[in-house]
Design a protein around this motif. Structure first.
Motif, PDB file in Angstrom:
ATOM      1  N   LEU A  14     -13.056 -73.617  10.779  1.00  0.00           N
ATOM      2  CA  LEU A  14     -12.768 -72.364  11.479  1.00  0.00           C
ATOM      3  C   LEU A  14     -11.942 -72.609  12.738  1.00  0.00           C
ATOM      4  N   ALA A  15     -12.294 -73.633  13.495  1.00  0.00           N
ATOM      5  CA  ALA A  15     -11.563 -73.952  14.722  1.00  0.00           C
ATOM      6  C   ALA A  15     -10.130 -74.360  14.413  1.00  0.00           C
ATOM      7  N   THR A  16      -9.940 -75.137  13.360  1.00  0.00           N
ATOM      8  CA  THR A  16      -8.596 -75.555  12.975  1.00  0.00           C
ATOM      9  C   THR A  16      -7.725 -74.357  12.630  1.00  0.00           C
ATOM     10  N   LEU A  17      -8.274 -73.431  11.865  1.00  0.00           N
ATOM     11  CA  LEU A  17      -7.517 -72.236  11.498  1.00  0.00           C
ATOM     12  C   LEU A  17      -7.181 -71.399  12.732  1.00  0.00           C
ATOM     13  N   ALA A  18      -8.155 -71.205  13.608  1.00  0.00           N
ATOM     14  CA  ALA A  18      -7.931 -70.392  14.806  1.00  0.00           C
ATOM     15  C   ALA A  18      -6.928 -71.055  15.746  1.00  0.00           C
ATOM     16  N   LEU A  19      -7.087 -72.350  15.993  1.00  0.00           N
ATOM     17  CA  LEU A  19      -6.172 -73.038  16.899  1.00  0.00           C
ATOM     18  C   LEU A  19      -4.756 -73.099  16.331  1.00  0.00           C
ATOM     19  N   GLY A  20      -4.627 -73.255  15.037  1.00  0.00           N
ATOM     20  CA  GLY A  20      -3.304 -73.216  14.425  1.00  0.00           C
ATOM     21  C   GLY A  20      -2.642 -71.866  14.608  1.00  0.00           C
ATOM     22  N   ALA A  21      -3.409 -70.793  14.415  1.00  0.00           N
ATOM     23  CA  ALA A  21      -2.860 -69.444  14.592  1.00  0.00           C
ATOM     24  C   ALA A  21      -2.488 -69.194  16.054  1.00  0.00           C
ATOM     25  N   LEU A  22      -3.319 -69.647  16.976  1.00  0.00           N
ATOM     26  CA  LEU A  22      -3.022 -69.448  18.392  1.00  0.00           C
ATOM     27  C   LEU A  22      -1.826 -70.295  18.827  1.00  0.00           C
ATOM     28  N   ALA A  24       0.653 -71.118  16.927  1.00  0.00           N
ATOM     29  CA  ALA A  24       1.831 -70.447  16.368  1.00  0.00           C
ATOM     30  C   ALA A  24       2.277 -69.268  17.230  1.00  0.00           C
ATOM     31  N   ARG A  25       1.359 -68.713  17.995  1.00  0.00           N
ATOM     32  CA  ARG A  25       1.682 -67.614  18.912  1.00  0.00           C
ATOM     33  C   ARG A  25       2.072 -68.117  20.300  1.00  0.00           C
ATOM     34  N   GLY A  26       2.152 -69.431  20.467  1.00  0.00           N
ATOM     35  CA  GLY A  26       2.617 -70.000  21.720  1.00  0.00           C
ATOM     36  C   GLY A  26       1.543 -70.316  22.735  1.00  0.00           C
ATOM     37  N   TRP A  27       0.290 -70.271  22.343  1.00  0.00           N
ATOM     38  CA  TRP A  27      -0.801 -70.540  23.285  1.00  0.00           C
ATOM     39  C   TRP A  27      -0.835 -72.008  23.712  1.00  0.00           C
ATOM     40  N   ASP A  28      -0.145 -72.858  23.016  1.00  0.00           N
ATOM     41  CA  ASP A  28      -0.135 -74.276  23.368  1.00  0.00           C
ATOM     42  C   ASP A  28       0.961 -74.622  24.369  1.00  0.00           C
ATOM     43  N   GLY A  32      -3.309 -72.438  30.921  1.00  0.00           N
ATOM     44  CA  GLY A  32      -4.357 -71.420  30.841  1.00  0.00           C
ATOM     45  C   GLY A  32      -4.647 -70.971  29.424  1.00  0.00           C
ATOM     46  N   LEU A  33      -3.585 -70.654  28.683  1.00  0.00           N
ATOM     47  CA  LEU A  33      -3.788 -70.204  27.297  1.00  0.00           C
ATOM     48  C   LEU A  33      -4.292 -71.341  26.407  1.00  0.00           C
ATOM     49  N   MET A  34      -3.799 -72.552  26.666  1.00  0.00           N
ATOM     50  CA  MET A  34      -4.274 -73.692  25.881  1.00  0.00           C
ATOM     51  C   MET A  34      -5.752 -73.935  26.137  1.00  0.00           C
ATOM     52  N   ALA A  35      -6.164 -73.865  27.402  1.00  0.00           N
ATOM     53  CA  ALA A  35      -7.582 -74.045  27.733  1.00  0.00           C
ATOM     54  C   ALA A  35      -8.432 -72.964  27.066  1.00  0.00           C
ATOM     55  N   LEU A  36      -7.962 -71.721  27.093  1.00  0.00           N
ATOM     56  CA  LEU A  36      -8.702 -70.631  26.446  1.00  0.00           C
ATOM     57  C   LEU A  36      -8.776 -70.847  24.937  1.00  0.00           C
ATOM     58  N   ALA A  37      -7.683 -71.271  24.338  1.00  0.00           N
ATOM     59  CA  ALA A  37      -7.679 -71.550  22.897  1.00  0.00           C
ATOM     60  C   ALA A  37      -8.685 -72.646  22.558  1.00  0.00           C
ATOM     61  N   LEU A  38      -8.741 -73.682  23.382  1.00  0.00           N
ATOM     62  CA  LEU A  38      -9.677 -74.773  23.125  1.00  0.00           C
ATOM     63  C   LEU A  38     -11.124 -74.335  23.327  1.00  0.00           C
ATOM     64  N   LEU A  39     -11.358 -73.454  24.285  1.00  0.00           N
ATOM     65  CA  LEU A  39     -12.714 -72.890  24.444  1.00  0.00           C
ATOM     66  C   LEU A  39     -13.114 -72.094  23.208  1.00  0.00           C
ATOM     67  N   ILE A  40     -12.180 -71.314  22.700  1.00  0.00           N
ATOM     68  CA  ILE A  40     -12.444 -70.553  21.473  1.00  0.00           C
ATOM     69  C   ILE A  40     -12.733 -71.517  20.322  1.00  0.00           C
ATOM     70  N   LEU A  81      -8.103 -82.343  29.551  1.00  0.00           N
ATOM     71  CA  LEU A  81      -7.017 -83.285  29.264  1.00  0.00           C
ATOM     72  C   LEU A  81      -6.031 -82.726  28.242  1.00  0.00           C
ATOM     73  N   ALA A  82      -6.540 -82.149  27.172  1.00  0.00           N
ATOM     74  CA  ALA A  82      -5.665 -81.588  26.147  1.00  0.00           C
ATOM     75  C   ALA A  82      -4.892 -80.383  26.677  1.00  0.00           C
ATOM     76  N   ALA A  83      -5.550 -79.549  27.486  1.00  0.00           N
ATOM     77  CA  ALA A  83      -4.880 -78.369  28.036  1.00  0.00           C
ATOM     78  C   ALA A  83      -3.773 -78.769  29.009  1.00  0.00           C
ATOM     79  N   MET A  84      -3.905 -79.912  29.660  1.00  0.00           N
ATOM     80  CA  MET A  84      -2.839 -80.405  30.536  1.00  0.00           C
ATOM     81  C   MET A  84      -1.752 -81.119  29.730  1.00  0.00           C
ATOM     82  N   LEU A  85      -2.157 -81.875  28.729  1.00  0.00           N
ATOM     83  CA  LEU A  85      -1.230 -82.719  27.994  1.00  0.00           C
ATOM     84  C   LEU A  85      -0.288 -81.936  27.084  1.00  0.00           C
ATOM     85  N   LEU A  86      -0.807 -81.021  26.291  1.00  0.00           N
ATOM     86  CA  LEU A  86       0.037 -80.342  25.307  1.00  0.00           C
ATOM     87  C   LEU A  86       1.183 -79.552  25.922  1.00  0.00           C
TER      88      LEU A  86
END
Length: 98
Positions: A14-22, A24-28, A32-40, A81-86
């Motif tokens: 489920l997380a893989t599908l959600a993070l892939g969709a997010l 694709a919408r530029g959340w990475d 801020g958006l990357m951190a929120l996506a990772l929390l989700i 770390l991931a939210a800063m790195l990506l």
């Protein structure tokens, strides 16, 4: 899948599908958006995992102590770390292409 990790394995899908969709919408592309996506994503892993542990072993057991709290600090470190790195890597790739 029927053991204690089964719910977490479902959550990873489920997380893989959600993070892939997010992504694709530029959340990475921003911290801020990357951190929120990772929390989700983390929530999508923990919810079925904890639900399955509760179902499997009983809700009278210390489910949160077994399946959540030991992992929160490590997950928080990885999330930051991931939210800063990506987003930084995307900026570097964009600069290299120019």
């Amino acid at each position: 899948m029927m053991g204690g990790t089964g719910g977490y394995l479902v959550g990873y899908v489920l997380a893989t599908l959600a993070l892939g969709a997010l992504a694709a919408r530029g959340w990475d592309r921003s911290f801020g958006l990357m951190a929120l996506a990772l929390l989700i994503g983390n929530a999508l892993i923990y919810l079925p995992g904890l639900a399955w542990l509760g179902h499997l072993y009983g809700w009278d057991k210390p489910i949160l102590e077994w399946g959540l709290t030991p992992f929160l600090i490590g997950d928080a470190i990885k999330l930051v770390l991931a939210a800063m790195l990506l987003p930084t890597l995307w900026k570097m790739i964009g600069a290299a292409r120019d």
